[in-house]
Design an enzyme around this catalytic site. Structure first.
Site, PDB file in Angstrom:
ATOM      1  N   GLY A  45       0.830  -1.196   0.000  1.00 36.81           N
ATOM      2  CA  GLY A  45       0.000   0.000   0.000  1.00 36.81           C
ATOM      3  C   GLY A  45       0.863   1.243   0.000  1.00 36.81           C
ATOM      4  O   GLY A  45       2.022   1.212   0.442  1.00 36.81           O
ATOM      5  N   GLN A  50       2.872   9.862   1.333  1.00 35.86           N
ATOM      6  CA  GLN A  50       4.188   9.210   1.287  1.00 35.86           C
ATOM      7  C   GLN A  50       4.995   9.589   0.046  1.00 35.86           C
ATOM      8  O   GLN A  50       6.193   9.339  -0.019  1.00 35.86           O
ATOM      9  CB  GLN A  50       4.017   7.687   1.341  1.00 35.86           C
ATOM     10  CG  GLN A  50       3.496   7.224   2.697  1.00 35.86           C
ATOM     11  CD  GLN A  50       3.357   5.717   2.718  1.00 35.86           C
ATOM     12  OE1 GLN A  50       2.374   5.176   2.251  1.00 35.86           O
ATOM     13  NE2 GLN A  50       4.369   5.042   3.245  1.00 35.86           N
ATOM     14  N   CYS A 107       6.015  -0.143   6.992  1.00 41.71           N
ATOM     15  CA  CYS A 107       5.580   1.048   6.251  1.00 41.71           C
ATOM     16  C   CYS A 107       6.742   1.515   5.389  1.00 41.71           C
ATOM     17  O   CYS A 107       7.880   1.541   5.859  1.00 41.71           O
ATOM     18  CB  CYS A 107       5.180   2.133   7.252  1.00 41.71           C
ATOM     19  SG  CYS A 107       4.675   3.676   6.470  1.00 41.71           S
ATOM     20  N   LEU A 108       6.455   1.867   4.135  1.00 42.42           N
ATOM     21  CA  LEU A 108       7.535   2.279   3.228  1.00 42.42           C
ATOM     22  C   LEU A 108       8.225   3.565   3.696  1.00 42.42           C
ATOM     23  O   LEU A 108       9.349   3.834   3.292  1.00 42.42           O
ATOM     24  CB  LEU A 108       7.006   2.452   1.796  1.00 42.42           C
ATOM     25  CG  LEU A 108       6.526   1.158   1.120  1.00 42.42           C
ATOM     26  CD1 LEU A 108       5.893   1.462  -0.234  1.00 42.42           C
ATOM     27  CD2 LEU A 108       7.674   0.158   0.950  1.00 42.42           C
ATOM     28  N   HIS A 149      -4.392   0.919   7.550  1.00 41.98           N
ATOM     29  CA  HIS A 149      -3.080   1.582   7.592  1.00 41.98           C
ATOM     30  C   HIS A 149      -3.059   2.777   6.631  1.00 41.98           C
ATOM     31  O   HIS A 149      -2.603   3.873   6.991  1.00 41.98           O
ATOM     32  CB  HIS A 149      -2.003   0.556   7.221  1.00 41.98           C
ATOM     33  CG  HIS A 149      -0.592   1.060   7.210  1.00 41.98           C
ATOM     34  ND1 HIS A 149       0.379   0.624   8.085  1.00 41.98           N
ATOM     35  CD2 HIS A 149       0.017   1.965   6.400  1.00 41.98           C
ATOM     36  CE1 HIS A 149       1.520   1.246   7.815  1.00 41.98           C
ATOM     37  NE2 HIS A 149       1.336   2.067   6.791  1.00 41.98           N
ATOM     38  N   GLU A 150      -3.565   2.572   5.416  1.00 41.92           N
ATOM     39  CA  GLU A 150      -3.512   3.641   4.398  1.00 41.92           C
ATOM     40  C   GLU A 150      -4.483   4.775   4.718  1.00 41.92           C
ATOM     41  O   GLU A 150      -4.153   5.946   4.528  1.00 41.92           O
ATOM     42  CB  GLU A 150      -3.788   3.070   2.998  1.00 41.92           C
ATOM     43  CG  GLU A 150      -2.794   2.019   2.519  1.00 41.92           C
ATOM     44  CD  GLU A 150      -1.336   2.404   2.702  1.00 41.92           C
ATOM     45  OE1 GLU A 150      -0.996   3.592   2.602  1.00 41.92           O
ATOM     46  OE2 GLU A 150      -0.516   1.498   2.968  1.00 41.92           O
ATOM     47  N   HIS A 153      -2.911   7.021   7.080  1.00 45.25           N
ATOM     48  CA  HIS A 153      -1.986   7.949   6.403  1.00 45.25           C
ATOM     49  C   HIS A 153      -2.719   9.162   5.856  1.00 45.25           C
ATOM     50  O   HIS A 153      -2.243  10.289   5.945  1.00 45.25           O
ATOM     51  CB  HIS A 153      -1.312   7.256   5.206  1.00 45.25           C
ATOM     52  CG  HIS A 153      -0.034   6.551   5.518  1.00 45.25           C
ATOM     53  ND1 HIS A 153       1.054   7.183   6.069  1.00 45.25           N
ATOM     54  CD2 HIS A 153       0.359   5.264   5.312  1.00 45.25           C
ATOM     55  CE1 HIS A 153       2.058   6.313   6.198  1.00 45.25           C
ATOM     56  NE2 HIS A 153       1.656   5.136   5.749  1.00 45.25           N
TER      57      HIS A 153
HETATM   58 ZN    ZN Z   1       2.589   3.301   5.720  1.00 47.16          ZN
END
Ligand code: ZN
Length: 188
Positions: A45, A50, A107-108, A149-150, A153
């Protein structure tokens, strides 16, 4: 085109995403770039913040994670989720079940860091797709976790916010290093 991914410490990650009022060619290109960026980084995701934009758009692809299965329902009927991946969610709203489930998350924007996070077992999602059509579904498994999670964000919330002080201790030093890189504007 692959986009640079910002790291924790970059203030854009704390910004709430602005609602997308019109799905323009620019938004369609941005979504395509986000999908390419997510796939290149082997993520499941990616949220707009991000890649430096505080907008209500996120992309998800859980199709290839065989060891962590997902389920998806539309109108109470289970569907073949591979047909819906990669998925673009615009202006998503979610309803999370009270029943919780703990699972490993990364998480990226936090390279190399992972932690056990408690999330709702299932989630109901209402969003728009890239054609502006309403997309309504329910999810369980990794897809449910990824959506939560997204959507966090998109509201400026990060997975580490769900950790207690104690649970954060083992990764505190690593988080601090990433924060300094993020504050310095580094990307991956
Ligand atoms: Zn993340």
């Amino acid at each position: 085109m692959k986009l640079p991914i910002v790291l924790y410490g970059n203030p854009v990650l704390r910004q709430k995403g602005e609602e997308i009022k019109e799905i323009t060619d620019e938004i369609r290109q941005f979504a395509a770039d986000m999908i390419e960026t997510m796939h290149e980084a082997s993520g499941v995701g990616l949220a707009a913040q991000q890649v430096g934009k505080a907008l209500q758009i996120t992309v998800i692809d859980v199709a290839d994670v065989a060891e962590r299965p997902s389920r998806m329902w539309i109108d109470q009927k289970e569907v073949d989720l591979e047909k819906y991946m990669p998925m673009v969610l615009i202006n998503p709203k979610i309803e999370i079940t009270k029943k919780k489930e703990v699972g490993m998350e990364g998480c990226l924007s936090f390279p190399e860091i992972s932690a056990d996070i408690s999330r709702g077992f299932r989630v109901k999602v209402e969003a728009q797709d890239l054609e502006g059509n309403e997309l309504k579904f329910e999810a369980a498994g990794l897809l449910s976790r990824a959506v939560q999670h997204e959507v966090d964000h998109l509201n400026g919330v990060l997975f580490i916010d769900h950790l207690s002080m104690l649970a954060r201790l083992p990764i505190k030093a690593d988080i601090k290093i990433i924060k300094q890189q993020g504050q310095a504007g580094q990307t991956v």
